[in-house]
Each structure stands twice: as structure tokens, then as C-alpha cells.
Write a protein that holds these residues in place. Structure first.
Motif, mmCIF file in Angstrom:
data_model
loop_
_atom_site.group_PDB
_atom_site.id
_atom_site.type_symbol
_atom_site.label_atom_id
_atom_site.label_comp_id
_atom_site.label_asym_id
_atom_site.label_seq_id
_atom_site.Cartn_x
_atom_site.Cartn_y
_atom_site.Cartn_z
ATOM 1 N N MET A 1 3.749 6.172 -4.073
ATOM 2 C CA MET A 1 4.744 6.634 -5.394
ATOM 3 C C MET A 1 4.063 6.625 -6.368
ATOM 4 N N GLY A 2 2.963 5.875 -6.529
ATOM 5 C CA GLY A 2 1.464 5.629 -7.787
ATOM 6 C C GLY A 2 0.946 7.037 -8.116
ATOM 7 N N SER A 3 1.058 7.573 -6.660
ATOM 8 C CA SER A 3 0.454 8.557 -6.923
ATOM 9 C C SER A 3 0.863 9.807 -7.147
ATOM 10 N N ARG A 4 1.627 10.100 -8.368
ATOM 11 C CA ARG A 4 2.301 11.004 -9.248
ATOM 12 C C ARG A 4 1.749 10.754 -10.500
ATOM 13 N N PRO A 5 2.336 12.108 -11.097
ATOM 14 C CA PRO A 5 1.912 12.077 -12.439
ATOM 15 C C PRO A 5 2.539 10.928 -13.391
ATOM 16 N N GLU B 1 6.629 11.955 -14.254
ATOM 17 C CA GLU B 1 7.413 11.717 -13.423
ATOM 18 C C GLU B 1 6.958 9.956 -13.553
ATOM 19 N N TYR B 2 7.049 9.208 -13.733
ATOM 20 C CA TYR B 2 7.580 8.036 -13.353
ATOM 21 C C TYR B 2 8.532 7.809 -13.659
ATOM 22 N N LYS B 3 9.497 6.555 -13.116
ATOM 23 C CA LYS B 3 10.492 6.389 -13.524
ATOM 24 C C LYS B 3 10.846 4.756 -13.641
ATOM 25 N N TYR B 4 11.385 4.148 -14.483
ATOM 26 C CA TYR B 4 10.883 2.336 -14.518
ATOM 27 C C TYR B 4 12.086 1.683 -14.541
ATOM 28 N N ILE B 5 11.580 0.248 -13.861
ATOM 29 C CA ILE B 5 12.590 -0.550 -13.824
ATOM 30 C C ILE B 5 12.293 -1.525 -14.435
ATOM 31 N N MET B 6 13.330 -2.133 -15.005
ATOM 32 C CA MET B 6 12.581 -2.960 -16.419
ATOM 33 C C MET B 6 11.424 -3.672 -17.161
ATOM 34 N N LEU C 1 8.673 -1.435 -15.907
ATOM 35 C CA LEU C 1 7.640 -1.567 -15.306
ATOM 36 C C LEU C 1 7.304 -0.082 -13.899
ATOM 37 N N PRO C 2 6.800 0.684 -14.152
ATOM 38 C CA PRO C 2 7.248 1.918 -13.243
ATOM 39 C C PRO C 2 7.270 1.575 -12.068
ATOM 40 N N ASP C 3 8.377 1.851 -11.605
ATOM 41 C CA ASP C 3 9.203 2.067 -9.980
ATOM 42 C C ASP C 3 8.100 1.705 -9.034
ATOM 43 N N TRP C 4 6.903 2.078 -9.525
ATOM 44 C CA TRP C 4 5.614 2.138 -7.872
ATOM 45 C C TRP C 4 5.035 0.493 -7.904
ATOM 46 N N PHE C 5 5.483 -0.035 -9.491
ATOM 47 C CA PHE C 5 4.770 -1.167 -9.522
ATOM 48 C C PHE C 5 5.823 -1.986 -9.205
ATOM 49 N N PHE C 6 7.257 -1.735 -9.551
ATOM 50 C CA PHE C 6 8.303 -2.525 -9.048
ATOM 51 C C PHE C 6 8.961 -2.827 -7.869
ATOM 52 N N PHE D 1 0.634 -1.165 0.517
ATOM 53 C CA PHE D 1 0.077 -0.374 0.040
ATOM 54 C C PHE D 1 1.230 0.958 -0.321
ATOM 55 N N GLY D 2 2.388 1.464 0.657
ATOM 56 C CA GLY D 2 2.618 2.466 0.807
ATOM 57 C C GLY D 2 3.732 2.735 -0.553
ATOM 58 N N PHE D 3 3.649 1.835 -0.949
ATOM 59 C CA PHE D 3 4.840 2.313 -1.943
ATOM 60 C C PHE D 3 3.913 2.401 -3.506
ATOM 61 N N ALA D 4 2.941 1.239 -3.437
ATOM 62 C CA ALA D 4 1.755 1.696 -4.704
ATOM 63 C C ALA D 4 1.440 3.371 -4.853
#
Length: 92
Positions: A39-43, A46-51, A53-58, A33-36
Motif C-alpha cells: 500500500m505504501g508504494s502508491r503516490p 492517493e494515501y488515505k489517512y486513519i487517525m 497516519l497514512p493507511d499503509w502505516f496504520f 512487508f505486505g502492507f507497508a
């Protein structure tokens, strides 16, 4: 005659292990919940991607799954005890 639930040591072990399991599930939910939602509430811009996937999802789903899996393995290996299911014969 005493209540069997009060005298059987296996109930204490089962209750302790159930509380540990609930704590692990709660920790997993808080992590997710904390990360999703944190971090997921940003526009989207502003997402960064890891592999890919959006960083919040990863972090919330992939890394969280790996961490909770390792935590469960450690807890089961070091904190849980094997308990026999057979009824113990009463000593007369």
C-alpha cells in the motif's frame, strides 16, 4: 549411555515452541512487508489517512502490532507448556 538430548522430553517441547515463535515472527514480517510496501508504494496523493497516519502505516505498524500481540498471548496461553528447568533424578 544414551544421549541426554535424545531422551529428554523437554527438548521436543522447546523445539516445538521455538518453531511456533519463528512462525509468529515470519507472519508478523509478512504482514508488515505486505502492507507497508504494497500500500505504501502508491503516490502520496492517493494515501488515505486513519487517525492522522497514512493507511499503509496504520495497518502495517499499528494494527499489525496489535494483532501479533494478541496472537502471541493466545499462543502462549494455549499452546506453550510449562517446563521445569531442574535436572530430573535418574531412577536406578
Amino acid at each position: 549411555m544414551e544421549n541426554k538430548k535424545e531422551t529428554d522430553w523437554r527438548f521436543k517441547v522447546a523445539n516445538r515452541e521455538a518453531l511456533i515463535g519463528c512462525a509468529l515472527a515470519l507472519a508478523n514480517f509478512i504482514w508488515w512487508f505486505g502492507f507497508a510496501y504494497g500500500m505504501g508504494s502508491r503516490p502520496v496523493e492517493e494515501y488515505k489517512y486513519i487517525m492522522g497516519l497514512p493507511d499503509w502505516f496504520f495497518i502495517s505498524c499499528v494494527l499489525g502490532f496489535l494483532l501479533i500481540t494478541v496472537a502471541v498471548i493466545i499462543v502462549v496461553k494455549f499452546f506453550f507448556t510449562e517446563v521445569p528447568f531442574e535436572e530430573e533424578e535418574e531412577i536406578r
